[in-house]
Motif scaffolding. Structure first.
Motif, PDB file in Angstrom:
ATOM      1  N   LEU A  91      14.486   3.127  -6.174  1.00  0.00           N
ATOM      2  CA  LEU A  91      13.025   2.834  -4.816  1.00  0.00           C
ATOM      3  C   LEU A  91      12.850   1.746  -4.815  1.00  0.00           C
ATOM      4  O   LEU A  91      12.504   0.735  -5.804  1.00  0.00           O
ATOM      5  CB  LEU A  91      13.076   4.286  -5.342  1.00  0.00           C
ATOM      6  N   VAL A  92      12.594   0.865  -3.806  1.00  0.00           N
ATOM      7  CA  VAL A  92      11.994  -0.295  -3.405  1.00  0.00           C
ATOM      8  C   VAL A  92      10.399   0.407  -3.040  1.00  0.00           C
ATOM      9  O   VAL A  92      10.263   1.067  -2.353  1.00  0.00           O
ATOM     10  CB  VAL A  92      12.657  -1.216  -2.505  1.00  0.00           C
ATOM     11  N   TYR A  93       9.081  -0.140  -3.816  1.00  0.00           N
ATOM     12  CA  TYR A  93       7.980   0.320  -3.096  1.00  0.00           C
ATOM     13  C   TYR A  93       6.921  -1.022  -3.231  1.00  0.00           C
ATOM     14  O   TYR A  93       7.315  -2.174  -3.594  1.00  0.00           O
ATOM     15  CB  TYR A  93       7.792   1.193  -4.662  1.00  0.00           C
ATOM     16  N   HIS A  94       5.999  -0.364  -2.927  1.00  0.00           N
ATOM     17  CA  HIS A  94       4.749  -1.835  -3.044  1.00  0.00           C
ATOM     18  C   HIS A  94       3.425  -0.897  -3.225  1.00  0.00           C
ATOM     19  O   HIS A  94       3.392   0.710  -3.108  1.00  0.00           O
ATOM     20  CB  HIS A  94       4.391  -2.736  -2.202  1.00  0.00           C
ATOM     21  N   GLU A  95       2.544  -1.202  -4.485  1.00  0.00           N
ATOM     22  CA  GLU A  95       1.596  -0.359  -4.712  1.00  0.00           C
ATOM     23  C   GLU A  95       0.558  -0.692  -4.255  1.00  0.00           C
ATOM     24  O   GLU A  95       0.407  -2.552  -3.992  1.00  0.00           O
ATOM     25  CB  GLU A  95       1.054  -0.872  -5.894  1.00  0.00           C
ATOM     26  N   ALA A  96      -0.568  -0.064  -3.889  1.00  0.00           N
ATOM     27  CA  ALA A  96      -1.542  -0.351  -2.711  1.00  0.00           C
ATOM     28  C   ALA A  96      -3.000  -0.136  -4.130  1.00  0.00           C
ATOM     29  O   ALA A  96      -2.759   0.654  -4.697  1.00  0.00           O
ATOM     30  CB  ALA A  96      -1.742   0.715  -1.665  1.00  0.00           C
ATOM     31  N   LEU A  97      -4.161  -1.513  -4.180  1.00  0.00           N
ATOM     32  CA  LEU A  97      -4.443  -1.530  -4.868  1.00  0.00           C
ATOM     33  C   LEU A  97      -6.185  -0.694  -3.861  1.00  0.00           C
ATOM     34  O   LEU A  97      -6.721  -0.799  -2.971  1.00  0.00           O
ATOM     35  CB  LEU A  97      -5.494  -2.999  -5.162  1.00  0.00           C
ATOM     36  N   GLY A  98      -6.590   0.068  -4.572  1.00  0.00           N
ATOM     37  CA  GLY A  98      -7.733   0.801  -4.249  1.00  0.00           C
ATOM     38  C   GLY A  98      -8.039   2.204  -3.811  1.00  0.00           C
ATOM     39  O   GLY A  98      -6.591   2.481  -4.345  1.00  0.00           O
ATOM     40  N   LYS A  99      -8.808   3.071  -3.868  1.00  0.00           N
ATOM     41  CA  LYS A  99      -8.369   4.496  -3.857  1.00  0.00           C
ATOM     42  C   LYS A  99      -7.974   5.109  -2.419  1.00  0.00           C
ATOM     43  O   LYS A  99      -9.065   4.002  -1.542  1.00  0.00           O
ATOM     44  CB  LYS A  99     -10.200   4.772  -4.297  1.00  0.00           C
ATOM     45  N   ASN A 100      -7.589   5.549  -2.241  1.00  0.00           N
ATOM     46  CA  ASN A 100      -7.198   6.553  -1.072  1.00  0.00           C
ATOM     47  C   ASN A 100      -8.103   8.028  -0.719  1.00  0.00           C
ATOM     48  O   ASN A 100      -7.210   9.267  -1.698  1.00  0.00           O
ATOM     49  CB  ASN A 100      -5.781   6.799  -0.639  1.00  0.00           C
ATOM     50  N   TRP A 101      -9.105   7.429  -0.569  1.00  0.00           N
ATOM     51  CA  TRP A 101      -9.934   8.835  -1.100  1.00  0.00           C
ATOM     52  C   TRP A 101     -10.172  10.058   0.220  1.00  0.00           C
ATOM     53  O   TRP A 101      -9.831  11.184  -1.073  1.00  0.00           O
ATOM     54  CB  TRP A 101     -11.281   8.236  -0.460  1.00  0.00           C
ATOM     55  N   PHE A 102      -9.184   9.834   0.832  1.00  0.00           N
ATOM     56  CA  PHE A 102      -8.453  11.208   1.552  1.00  0.00           C
ATOM     57  C   PHE A 102      -7.177  11.564   1.921  1.00  0.00           C
ATOM     58  O   PHE A 102      -7.167  12.820   2.153  1.00  0.00           O
ATOM     59  CB  PHE A 102      -9.887  11.057   2.942  1.00  0.00           C
ATOM     60  N   SER A 103      -7.012  11.115   0.759  1.00  0.00           N
ATOM     61  CA  SER A 103      -5.557  11.028   0.391  1.00  0.00           C
ATOM     62  C   SER A 103      -4.469  10.956   1.548  1.00  0.00           C
ATOM     63  O   SER A 103      -3.961  11.964   2.074  1.00  0.00           O
ATOM     64  CB  SER A 103      -5.003  12.466  -0.316  1.00  0.00           C
ATOM     65  N   ASN A 104      -5.370  10.594   3.310  1.00  0.00           N
ATOM     66  CA  ASN A 104      -4.396  10.893   4.296  1.00  0.00           C
ATOM     67  C   ASN A 104      -3.290   9.962   4.895  1.00  0.00           C
ATOM     68  O   ASN A 104      -2.095   9.587   4.924  1.00  0.00           O
ATOM     69  CB  ASN A 104      -5.119  10.188   5.087  1.00  0.00           C
ATOM     70  N   ARG A 105      -2.886   9.123   3.479  1.00  0.00           N
ATOM     71  CA  ARG A 105      -1.443   8.547   3.614  1.00  0.00           C
ATOM     72  C   ARG A 105      -0.694   9.118   1.982  1.00  0.00           C
ATOM     73  O   ARG A 105       0.416   8.772   2.268  1.00  0.00           O
ATOM     74  CB  ARG A 105      -1.759   7.045   2.845  1.00  0.00           C
ATOM     75  N   GLY A 106      -0.871   9.228   1.275  1.00  0.00           N
ATOM     76  CA  GLY A 106       0.011  10.440   0.075  1.00  0.00           C
ATOM     77  C   GLY A 106      -0.659  10.483  -0.731  1.00  0.00           C
ATOM     78  O   GLY A 106      -2.321   9.843  -1.035  1.00  0.00           O
ATOM     79  N   ASP A 107      -0.663  11.321  -2.066  1.00  0.00           N
ATOM     80  CA  ASP A 107      -1.280  11.549  -3.136  1.00  0.00           C
ATOM     81  C   ASP A 107      -1.415   9.939  -4.110  1.00  0.00           C
ATOM     82  O   ASP A 107      -2.409  10.433  -4.989  1.00  0.00           O
ATOM     83  CB  ASP A 107      -0.789  12.419  -3.213  1.00  0.00           C
ATOM     84  N   THR A 108      -0.319   8.897  -3.639  1.00  0.00           N
ATOM     85  CA  THR A 108      -0.101   7.904  -4.889  1.00  0.00           C
ATOM     86  C   THR A 108      -0.645   6.656  -4.156  1.00  0.00           C
ATOM     87  O   THR A 108      -1.532   6.286  -2.973  1.00  0.00           O
ATOM     88  CB  THR A 108       1.099   8.376  -5.676  1.00  0.00           C
ATOM     89  N   ASP A 109      -0.401   5.843  -5.440  1.00  0.00           N
ATOM     90  CA  ASP A 109      -0.487   4.512  -4.472  1.00  0.00           C
ATOM     91  C   ASP A 109       0.408   3.447  -4.422  1.00  0.00           C
ATOM     92  O   ASP A 109       0.718   1.963  -4.197  1.00  0.00           O
ATOM     93  CB  ASP A 109      -1.702   3.973  -5.756  1.00  0.00           C
ATOM     94  N   HIS A 110       1.729   4.436  -5.395  1.00  0.00           N
ATOM     95  CA  HIS A 110       3.114   3.581  -4.421  1.00  0.00           C
ATOM     96  C   HIS A 110       3.291   4.253  -3.360  1.00  0.00           C
ATOM     97  O   HIS A 110       4.251   5.857  -3.754  1.00  0.00           O
ATOM     98  CB  HIS A 110       3.246   3.966  -6.182  1.00  0.00           C
ATOM     99  N   PHE A 111       3.655   3.249  -2.880  1.00  0.00           N
ATOM    100  CA  PHE A 111       4.131   3.749  -0.387  1.00  0.00           C
ATOM    101  C   PHE A 111       5.912   3.358  -1.418  1.00  0.00           C
ATOM    102  O   PHE A 111       6.215   1.764  -1.272  1.00  0.00           O
ATOM    103  CB  PHE A 111       4.258   3.378   0.066  1.00  0.00           C
ATOM    104  N   ILE A 112       6.988   4.372  -1.009  1.00  0.00           N
ATOM    105  CA  ILE A 112       8.258   3.851  -0.843  1.00  0.00           C
ATOM    106  C   ILE A 112       8.661   2.727   0.717  1.00  0.00           C
ATOM    107  O   ILE A 112       8.496   3.649   1.806  1.00  0.00           O
ATOM    108  CB  ILE A 112       9.293   5.195  -0.954  1.00  0.00           C
ATOM    109  N   SER A 113       9.775   1.761   0.871  1.00  0.00           N
ATOM    110  CA  SER A 113       9.601   1.447   1.648  1.00  0.00           C
ATOM    111  C   SER A 113      11.689   0.792   2.009  1.00  0.00           C
ATOM    112  O   SER A 113      11.454   1.703   2.384  1.00  0.00           O
ATOM    113  CB  SER A 113       8.896  -0.001   1.659  1.00  0.00           C
ATOM    114  N   LYS A 114      12.326   1.412   0.493  1.00  0.00           N
ATOM    115  CA  LYS A 114      13.150   1.328   1.091  1.00  0.00           C
ATOM    116  C   LYS A 114      13.925   2.337  -0.354  1.00  0.00           C
ATOM    117  O   LYS A 114      13.927   2.394  -1.365  1.00  0.00           O
ATOM    118  CB  LYS A 114      14.218   0.293   1.194  1.00  0.00           C
TER     119      LYS A 114
END
Length: 158
Positions: A91-114
């Motif tokens: 899994l190729v991922y990028h990690e976002a820094l900061g809080k995703n307050w409403f979890s509208n993007r996902g529950d974690t800060d690690h987002f898979i791109s490939k």
């Protein structure tokens, strides 16, 4: 002065609530043990990867999300198949820094791109060959169970 305080408050709020993309980039190798579409208000694809090192499972779990802002149907299908069939993946991922307050993007800060499938028969001891084992028995193991409890002795009175 009042405008300066408002501006400072807006700046602090944006800084604390924004997600900085690409805080870190990386890849993890392992077997996906969980993949689901969850959420009450914002549905997101969430997963769990058992990280493997040299063929053995690591004790470090890796939870990930598929970014709702950049959903890719082929990526979701590949990860779902890998979870269902026990494939070894990278899994190729990028990690976002900061809080995703409403979890509208996902529950974690690690987002898979490939997702790259490395081995489709990782969990299969026969490496994709027939499940029927042919051959002969070359050794037999016997198990002996010994009762080590002392036997009660009967004492007769004279």
């Amino acid at each position: 002065m009042k405008n300066l305080l408002k501006l400072l408050l807006v700046f602090i709020t944006i800084t604390l609530t924004s997600c900085s993309e690409n805080y870190s980039n990386g890849e993890r190798i392992g077997v996906i043990t969980q993949f689901s579409n969850t959420g009450i208000m914002f549905k997101s694809h969430e997963g769990h990867l058992n990280v493997t090192q040299t063929g053995m499972n690591s004790s470090v779990p890796f939870d990930f999300s598929i970014d709702n802002d950049r959903e890719d149907e082929n990526l979701i299908k590949t990860i779902d198949s890998a979870a269902q069939y026990g494939w070894k993946v990278k899994l190729v991922y990028h990690e976002a820094l900061g809080k995703n307050w409403f979890s509208n993007r996902g529950d974690t800060d690690h987002f898979i791109s490939k997702c790259e499938v490395l081995e489709k028969n990782f969990g299969n001891a026969f490496n994709g060959k027939s499940n029927q084992v042919t051959g002969k028995v070359i050794d037999t193991i016997y198990v002996v169970i010994v009762d080590n409890k002392p036997k009660p002795t009967i004492v007769k009175e004279k």
